[in-house]
Design a protein around this motif. Sequence first.
Motif, PDB file in Angstrom:
ATOM      1  N   UNK A  29      -5.715  -4.149  -4.053  1.00  0.00           N
ATOM      2  CA  UNK A  29      -4.743  -4.070  -4.235  1.00  0.00           C
ATOM      3  C   UNK A  29      -3.526  -3.304  -3.630  1.00  0.00           C
ATOM      4  N   UNK A  30      -3.282  -2.236  -4.682  1.00  0.00           N
ATOM      5  CA  UNK A  30      -1.826  -1.513  -4.433  1.00  0.00           C
ATOM      6  C   UNK A  30      -1.631  -1.371  -3.063  1.00  0.00           C
ATOM      7  N   UNK A  31      -2.520  -0.720  -2.155  1.00  0.00           N
ATOM      8  CA  UNK A  31      -1.795  -0.136  -1.291  1.00  0.00           C
ATOM      9  C   UNK A  31      -1.127  -1.291  -0.041  1.00  0.00           C
ATOM     10  N   UNK A  32      -1.561  -2.053  -0.678  1.00  0.00           N
ATOM     11  CA  UNK A  32      -0.917  -3.745  -0.007  1.00  0.00           C
ATOM     12  C   UNK A  32       0.272  -3.683  -0.881  1.00  0.00           C
ATOM     13  N   UNK A  33       0.850  -4.104  -1.896  1.00  0.00           N
ATOM     14  CA  UNK A  33       1.378  -4.269  -2.669  1.00  0.00           C
ATOM     15  C   UNK A  33       2.434  -3.386  -2.524  1.00  0.00           C
ATOM     16  N   UNK A  34       2.053  -2.153  -2.230  1.00  0.00           N
ATOM     17  CA  UNK A  34       3.666  -1.635  -2.496  1.00  0.00           C
ATOM     18  C   UNK A  34       4.278  -1.621  -1.043  1.00  0.00           C
ATOM     19  N   UNK A  35       3.484  -2.562  -0.327  1.00  0.00           N
ATOM     20  CA  UNK A  35       4.451  -3.189   1.042  1.00  0.00           C
ATOM     21  C   UNK A  35       5.694  -3.353   0.377  1.00  0.00           C
ATOM     22  N   UNK A  36       5.026  -4.769  -0.335  1.00  0.00           N
ATOM     23  CA  UNK A  36       5.738  -5.486  -1.104  1.00  0.00           C
ATOM     24  C   UNK A  36       6.890  -5.193  -1.833  1.00  0.00           C
ATOM     25  N   UNK A  80      -1.116   1.242 -13.941  1.00  0.00           N
ATOM     26  CA  UNK A  80       0.021   2.510 -14.028  1.00  0.00           C
ATOM     27  C   UNK A  80      -0.865   3.351 -13.057  1.00  0.00           C
ATOM     28  N   UNK A  81      -1.789   3.522 -12.845  1.00  0.00           N
ATOM     29  CA  UNK A  81      -2.352   4.634 -11.983  1.00  0.00           C
ATOM     30  C   UNK A  81      -2.280   4.006 -10.711  1.00  0.00           C
ATOM     31  N   UNK A  82      -3.149   3.093 -10.459  1.00  0.00           N
ATOM     32  CA  UNK A  82      -3.155   3.198  -8.765  1.00  0.00           C
ATOM     33  C   UNK A  82      -1.381   2.680  -8.510  1.00  0.00           C
ATOM     34  N   UNK A  83      -0.367   1.491  -9.259  1.00  0.00           N
ATOM     35  CA  UNK A  83       0.518   1.516  -8.722  1.00  0.00           C
ATOM     36  C   UNK A  83       1.243   3.140  -8.341  1.00  0.00           C
ATOM     37  N   UNK A  84       1.350   4.097  -9.314  1.00  0.00           N
ATOM     38  CA  UNK A  84       1.457   5.547  -9.231  1.00  0.00           C
ATOM     39  C   UNK A  84       1.274   5.678  -7.695  1.00  0.00           C
ATOM     40  N   UNK A  85       0.404   5.982  -7.926  1.00  0.00           N
ATOM     41  CA  UNK A  85      -0.416   6.843  -6.645  1.00  0.00           C
ATOM     42  C   UNK A  85      -0.187   6.012  -5.225  1.00  0.00           C
ATOM     43  N   UNK A  86      -0.223   4.578  -4.883  1.00  0.00           N
ATOM     44  CA  UNK A  86       0.057   3.644  -4.274  1.00  0.00           C
ATOM     45  C   UNK A  86       1.665   4.147  -3.469  1.00  0.00           C
ATOM     46  N   UNK A  87       2.705   4.403  -4.503  1.00  0.00           N
ATOM     47  CA  UNK A  87       3.785   4.873  -4.310  1.00  0.00           C
ATOM     48  C   UNK A  87       4.396   5.437  -4.161  1.00  0.00           C
ATOM     49  N   UNK A  88       4.068   6.524  -4.958  1.00  0.00           N
ATOM     50  CA  UNK A  88       3.268   8.195  -4.016  1.00  0.00           C
ATOM     51  C   UNK A  88       3.351   8.395  -2.415  1.00  0.00           C
ATOM     52  N   UNK A  89       2.241   7.682  -3.031  1.00  0.00           N
ATOM     53  CA  UNK A  89       1.742   7.517  -1.881  1.00  0.00           C
ATOM     54  C   UNK A  89       3.049   7.396  -0.269  1.00  0.00           C
ATOM     55  N   UNK A  90       2.785   6.062  -0.317  1.00  0.00           N
ATOM     56  CA  UNK A  90       4.447   5.722   0.713  1.00  0.00           C
ATOM     57  C   UNK A  90       5.103   6.027   0.642  1.00  0.00           C
ATOM     58  N   UNK A  91       5.560   6.763  -0.994  1.00  0.00           N
ATOM     59  CA  UNK A  91       6.856   7.488  -0.321  1.00  0.00           C
ATOM     60  C   UNK A  91       6.944   9.091   1.013  1.00  0.00           C
ATOM     61  N   UNK A  92       5.952   9.947   0.589  1.00  0.00           N
ATOM     62  CA  UNK A  92       5.428  10.752   0.744  1.00  0.00           C
ATOM     63  C   UNK A  92       5.287  10.723   2.616  1.00  0.00           C
TER      64      UNK A  92
END
Length: 214
Positions: A29-36, A80-92
Amino acid sequence: MVGGADAMLEAYRFGVPEGPHREPWTAEYHREAVRVYNESLPSSYQRDVAKLFRDSLTAMAGCSIPADLAADWAIVTAYMREAATSIEDWLVSGESASGRPGPAGAPELTPHNPRVVHWDVLAGLTTQAGTRRMKNACVAVKQYFDAEVPPSLEASERRMLERLISGAAIADVASEMGYSERSMYRELSKLWKKLGVSGRVAGLRKAIAEGLLD
C-alpha cells in the motif's frame, strides 16, 4: 492517523471505489501511497513525517502493553514503519536521480501555495474495511497512551497504605513510622491528594482497585 482514516472513510461515503490493497498498513500500500504524498506535500514535510514516525516507533518499542492491545499495536506500528520506509526510499531515489529532494521536486508550503493530502486518492488504494480497522487500532492505542498513569508511590507511602488496609489504627501507624499523630494526618492528606481522592476510604479503595501495592 485517526484524522486521515476518517477522511478516507468519508471519501468512500462519497463514492470513491475501493482499491487493490486490503490493508493500508502494508508495504504494498505505501509503495503507491508515497506517490500521493509527493504530489500533495513538499519534501521537507514528508521528511518530517518520516522522522516523526521513526521517533514514535522508538518510543513505543520500550512500552509494555496489555495482551488485548497487541493486534492494534501491531497495526499502528506497521503503518508507521512502512510509511517512514516508503517516504525515505522515495526521497533518496529522487535525490540520487535529480540532485534535489523528492522525485517530483515538490514545492515548499507557502501561504499562497497551500497543499493538502489527497485522502480520496489514498482511499482508492485500499479497502473500506481495512481503513476502518486501522482507525480502530489507532483509537485503541491513543486511548492507551491517554489513560491516566497510576501514581508512583514512595516506600513510606506504600507502608502507610499497607498498614491501613490491614486495619491498623492511624495512631499505631504513626507510632510505627516515627510520626506524631498530627504529622501522620498531614502525611496522609498529602497522599490522598496525590491519589486524587478525598479521604481515607476512597484512597484505600483506589489503592486496592488499581493494584498500587502489587
